[in-house]
Design a protein around this motif. Sequence first.
Motif, PDB file in Angstrom:
ATOM      1  N   PRO A  11       1.036 -50.068 -11.516  1.00 30.44           N
ATOM      2  CA  PRO A  11       1.695 -49.419 -12.663  1.00 30.44           C
ATOM      3  C   PRO A  11       3.053 -48.831 -12.304  1.00 30.44           C
ATOM      4  O   PRO A  11       4.003 -48.945 -13.070  1.00 30.44           O
ATOM      5  CB  PRO A  11       0.692 -48.329 -13.058  1.00 30.44           C
ATOM      6  N   GLY A  12       3.145 -48.224 -11.119  1.00 25.62           N
ATOM      7  CA  GLY A  12       4.421 -47.643 -10.707  1.00 25.62           C
ATOM      8  C   GLY A  12       5.498 -48.686 -10.521  1.00 25.62           C
ATOM      9  O   GLY A  12       6.657 -48.495 -10.926  1.00 25.62           O
ATOM     10  N   ALA A  13       5.150 -49.821  -9.920  1.00 25.07           N
ATOM     11  CA  ALA A  13       6.116 -50.902  -9.713  1.00 25.07           C
ATOM     12  C   ALA A  13       6.579 -51.479 -11.047  1.00 25.07           C
ATOM     13  O   ALA A  13       7.753 -51.807 -11.228  1.00 25.07           O
ATOM     14  CB  ALA A  13       5.496 -51.993  -8.849  1.00 25.07           C
ATOM     15  N   ARG A  14       5.648 -51.605 -11.982  1.00 24.65           N
ATOM     16  CA  ARG A  14       6.012 -52.106 -13.310  1.00 24.65           C
ATOM     17  C   ARG A  14       6.968 -51.148 -14.007  1.00 24.65           C
ATOM     18  O   ARG A  14       7.945 -51.575 -14.650  1.00 24.65           O
ATOM     19  CB  ARG A  14       4.749 -52.291 -14.161  1.00 24.65           C
ATOM     20  N   LEU A  15       6.707 -49.866 -13.869  1.00 23.41           N
ATOM     21  CA  LEU A  15       7.555 -48.864 -14.502  1.00 23.41           C
ATOM     22  C   LEU A  15       8.985 -48.941 -13.975  1.00 23.41           C
ATOM     23  O   LEU A  15       9.949 -48.783 -14.727  1.00 23.41           O
ATOM     24  CB  LEU A  15       6.977 -47.466 -14.237  1.00 23.41           C
ATOM     25  N   MET A  16       9.129 -49.192 -12.662  1.00 23.83           N
ATOM     26  CA  MET A  16      10.455 -49.238 -12.054  1.00 23.83           C
ATOM     27  C   MET A  16      11.303 -50.414 -12.562  1.00 23.83           C
ATOM     28  O   MET A  16      12.512 -50.438 -12.352  1.00 23.83           O
ATOM     29  CB  MET A  16      10.338 -49.334 -10.531  1.00 23.83           C
ATOM     30  N   GLN A  17      10.678 -51.394 -13.213  1.00 19.82           N
ATOM     31  CA  GLN A  17      11.398 -52.559 -13.708  1.00 19.82           C
ATOM     32  C   GLN A  17      11.736 -52.456 -15.195  1.00 19.82           C
ATOM     33  O   GLN A  17      12.322 -53.381 -15.758  1.00 19.82           O
ATOM     34  CB  GLN A  17      10.564 -53.824 -13.479  1.00 19.82           C
ATOM     35  N   GLY A  66       6.016 -56.363 -19.846  1.00 23.06           N
ATOM     36  CA  GLY A  66       6.138 -55.602 -18.604  1.00 23.06           C
ATOM     37  C   GLY A  66       5.121 -56.001 -17.554  1.00 23.06           C
ATOM     38  O   GLY A  66       4.614 -55.152 -16.820  1.00 23.06           O
ATOM     39  N   LYS A  67       4.820 -57.305 -17.467  1.00 20.95           N
ATOM     40  CA  LYS A  67       3.838 -57.778 -16.483  1.00 20.95           C
ATOM     41  C   LYS A  67       4.561 -58.437 -15.309  1.00 20.95           C
ATOM     42  O   LYS A  67       5.340 -59.375 -15.497  1.00 20.95           O
ATOM     43  CB  LYS A  67       2.863 -58.756 -17.129  1.00 20.95           C
ATOM     44  N   GLY A 373      -0.999 -38.791 -14.425  1.00 20.80           N
ATOM     45  CA  GLY A 373      -2.118 -39.406 -15.139  1.00 20.80           C
ATOM     46  C   GLY A 373      -1.736 -39.858 -16.535  1.00 20.80           C
ATOM     47  O   GLY A 373      -2.112 -40.959 -16.966  1.00 20.80           O
ATOM     48  N   VAL A 374      -0.958 -39.030 -17.230  1.00 18.31           N
ATOM     49  CA  VAL A 374      -0.524 -39.379 -18.581  1.00 18.31           C
ATOM     50  C   VAL A 374       0.406 -40.591 -18.556  1.00 18.31           C
ATOM     51  O   VAL A 374       0.282 -41.510 -19.374  1.00 18.31           O
ATOM     52  CB  VAL A 374       0.177 -38.175 -19.252  1.00 18.31           C
ATOM     53  N   MET A 375       1.328 -40.606 -17.582  1.00 13.52           N
ATOM     54  CA  MET A 375       2.248 -41.745 -17.481  1.00 13.52           C
ATOM     55  C   MET A 375       1.494 -43.041 -17.182  1.00 13.52           C
ATOM     56  O   MET A 375       1.796 -44.096 -17.745  1.00 13.52           O
ATOM     57  CB  MET A 375       3.273 -41.478 -16.379  1.00 13.52           C
ATOM     58  N   LYS A 376       0.508 -42.956 -16.320  1.00 16.80           N
ATOM     59  CA  LYS A 376      -0.289 -44.130 -15.975  1.00 16.80           C
ATOM     60  C   LYS A 376      -1.071 -44.627 -17.190  1.00 16.80           C
ATOM     61  O   LYS A 376      -1.150 -45.833 -17.440  1.00 16.80           O
ATOM     62  CB  LYS A 376      -1.248 -43.768 -14.841  1.00 16.80           C
ATOM     63  N   LEU A 377      -1.622 -43.681 -17.974  1.00 11.76           N
ATOM     64  CA  LEU A 377      -2.367 -44.045 -19.180  1.00 11.76           C
ATOM     65  C   LEU A 377      -1.449 -44.690 -20.220  1.00 11.76           C
ATOM     66  O   LEU A 377      -1.801 -45.700 -20.842  1.00 11.76           O
ATOM     67  CB  LEU A 377      -3.033 -42.797 -19.763  1.00 11.76           C
ATOM     68  N   MET A 378      -0.257 -44.126 -20.397  1.00 12.27           N
ATOM     69  CA  MET A 378       0.690 -44.688 -21.363  1.00 12.27           C
ATOM     70  C   MET A 378       1.119 -46.095 -20.955  1.00 12.27           C
ATOM     71  O   MET A 378       1.297 -46.967 -21.799  1.00 12.27           O
ATOM     72  CB  MET A 378       1.922 -43.782 -21.478  1.00 12.27           C
ATOM     73  N   LEU A 379       1.274 -46.284 -19.664  1.00 10.05           N
ATOM     74  CA  LEU A 379       1.657 -47.601 -19.162  1.00 10.05           C
ATOM     75  C   LEU A 379       0.581 -48.633 -19.468  1.00 10.05           C
ATOM     76  O   LEU A 379       0.868 -49.763 -19.873  1.00 10.05           O
ATOM     77  CB  LEU A 379       1.912 -47.512 -17.657  1.00 10.05           C
ATOM     78  N   MET A 380      -0.679 -48.232 -19.308  1.00 13.20           N
ATOM     79  CA  MET A 380      -1.794 -49.142 -19.574  1.00 13.20           C
ATOM     80  C   MET A 380      -1.954 -49.420 -21.063  1.00 13.20           C
ATOM     81  O   MET A 380      -2.240 -50.552 -21.462  1.00 13.20           O
ATOM     82  CB  MET A 380      -3.085 -48.536 -19.009  1.00 13.20           C
ATOM     83  N   LEU A 381      -1.739 -48.385 -21.900  1.00 16.83           N
ATOM     84  CA  LEU A 381      -1.973 -48.534 -23.337  1.00 16.83           C
ATOM     85  C   LEU A 381      -0.786 -49.134 -24.090  1.00 16.83           C
ATOM     86  O   LEU A 381      -0.963 -49.939 -25.011  1.00 16.83           O
ATOM     87  CB  LEU A 381      -2.328 -47.179 -23.947  1.00 16.83           C
ATOM     88  N   PHE A 382       0.440 -48.739 -23.699  1.00 14.99           N
ATOM     89  CA  PHE A 382       1.610 -49.102 -24.507  1.00 14.99           C
ATOM     90  C   PHE A 382       2.643 -49.959 -23.773  1.00 14.99           C
ATOM     91  O   PHE A 382       3.634 -50.369 -24.368  1.00 14.99           O
ATOM     92  CB  PHE A 382       2.300 -47.827 -25.016  1.00 14.99           C
ATOM     93  N   GLY A 383       2.426 -50.215 -22.482  1.00 14.80           N
ATOM     94  CA  GLY A 383       3.370 -51.046 -21.742  1.00 14.80           C
ATOM     95  C   GLY A 383       4.467 -50.248 -21.062  1.00 14.80           C
ATOM     96  O   GLY A 383       4.640 -49.052 -21.309  1.00 14.80           O
ATOM     97  N   ASN A 384       5.234 -50.945 -20.222  1.00 12.60           N
ATOM     98  CA  ASN A 384       6.201 -50.226 -19.400  1.00 12.60           C
ATOM     99  C   ASN A 384       7.426 -49.752 -20.169  1.00 12.60           C
ATOM    100  O   ASN A 384       8.085 -48.794 -19.767  1.00 12.60           O
ATOM    101  CB  ASN A 384       6.637 -51.088 -18.202  1.00 12.60           C
ATOM    102  N   LYS A 385       7.746 -50.387 -21.302  1.00 18.97           N
ATOM    103  CA  LYS A 385       8.923 -49.981 -22.056  1.00 18.97           C
ATOM    104  C   LYS A 385       8.752 -48.574 -22.630  1.00 18.97           C
ATOM    105  O   LYS A 385       9.651 -47.727 -22.529  1.00 18.97           O
ATOM    106  CB  LYS A 385       9.210 -50.975 -23.177  1.00 18.97           C
TER     107      LYS A 385
END
Length: 488
Positions: A11-17, A66-67, A373-385
Amino acid sequence: MSREEEEPASPGARLMQAPGFNLCILAVMGYLTPIDVNLFKKELERTLVKHPRFSSLLIVNNKKLGKYSWKRTKVDLEKHVIAPDLDPDMENPDAFVEDYISGLSKNQLDQSKPVWEVHVLNVKNSDANSTIIFKIDHSIGDGVSLISLVMACARKNPDPESLPVIPPKKQKKNNVKNNGLMKRLFVLVWTMFLIIFNTLSDCICFLATILFLKDTETVIKAGKGVELYPKKYVRRIISLDEVKFVKNAMNVSINDVVLGVTEAGLSRYLNTRYEKQSENGAEIIKKGTNPLPKNLRLRSACVFNLRPCAKLEDLAEMMEKEKLLKGMWGNIVGIVILPLTIVLQDDPLNYIRRAKATMDRKKLSLGHSVAFGVMKLMLMLFGNKIAAGVSTGVFRNTTLTFSNVVGPKEEINVFGHPLAYIAPSVFGFPQGLVIHYQSYANRLIIAIGADEKCIPNPHQLGDDLVKSFENIKEAVIKSGLVKGSEFC
């Protein structure tokens, strides 16, 4: 992982992109000797290139969703190690090195190869006989992971077979263990109350900062699009022994000292900027008045490591086996928002006292863990954008980023050459100023990354940080907190 297999990006790597959040690390390493490029490449191949993330392509599976994934590949060091032919007798090597580093912040890395590169500058400057700049996509790992990895590639100067030593975290002392049951129970209940209260306060502040709570528009507050602008990188080096002297005299932590120095240095720098601005605007400043704007809201986004510090032996084993060890790698960090008071103090020690109060409160909070935790959850539910939009909101609405990373206790040999200093920094995020503190042996390196549009004179900021520390040290000596000091 075989060459053909792909591993999903974390999730962190995806967020960085994500768009507008293309973070890159610039790790500047000064050396005591000129670099033998062939030896340097040989050491890279023996160590760093064997790390799975440094020998993998970052594959875009679905950019819209964001995959991303990692795919092992063969590393061609000729495409990663850039060693320009330089004039060793150039007129101003310090300016050349600074401009070269700044130029690296203009572009992102080529994703057709593993997302890192290293630049070798064999030219002597004021702090080193040669300079190496690692440019690393933040998707590979966070700052603590990468510094630990570099240390795992290093060896002690006196003993080429031994890994360096990183100071362990000190265990908290239980000051109430011998007190009565009722007193211990009261302390426990009160501590739990403070943790709950501080966590709720920090979560509310974090949410408000994302949505609407912005810092005051000061001269160092960056505007829109700052993540796309090149940065200027400067450094200052002070004595770690002197920092420890202040720490021990005031019974605080090194984090408290460097935060206090940051507040003091920024106060000094901003006071000068606003004073000159008033003079240029033909305003008359009465003697003894303060040119700083009143009621400034100026905050730092502090990146907090949430992973237990990895043992260097384990990281060395990771490279030897060319396989990631579970839980030891990635971007596992939380964001802590630190309020800074910008004011000229009559007593310089007040900066340290206030910094200690701030850090003590943050230690009794789980806000950074909740934010992660919230950022990780948002990434899983709504994507990296969407997740990136939330993250950039925190950085965009605060003024600067602050961090302090512990380095090795003794001088080391890294990639076949003796190291003089380490000065890490970053670019590609919506702030105009980042201040990193990095310890190494008996030195503390202050690394400043600044957008020259809002901080046109980052060297002056560096000087103000050093002068502020000197004032604090002198105030400690004059106060008599330590008798018979070697710095008297």
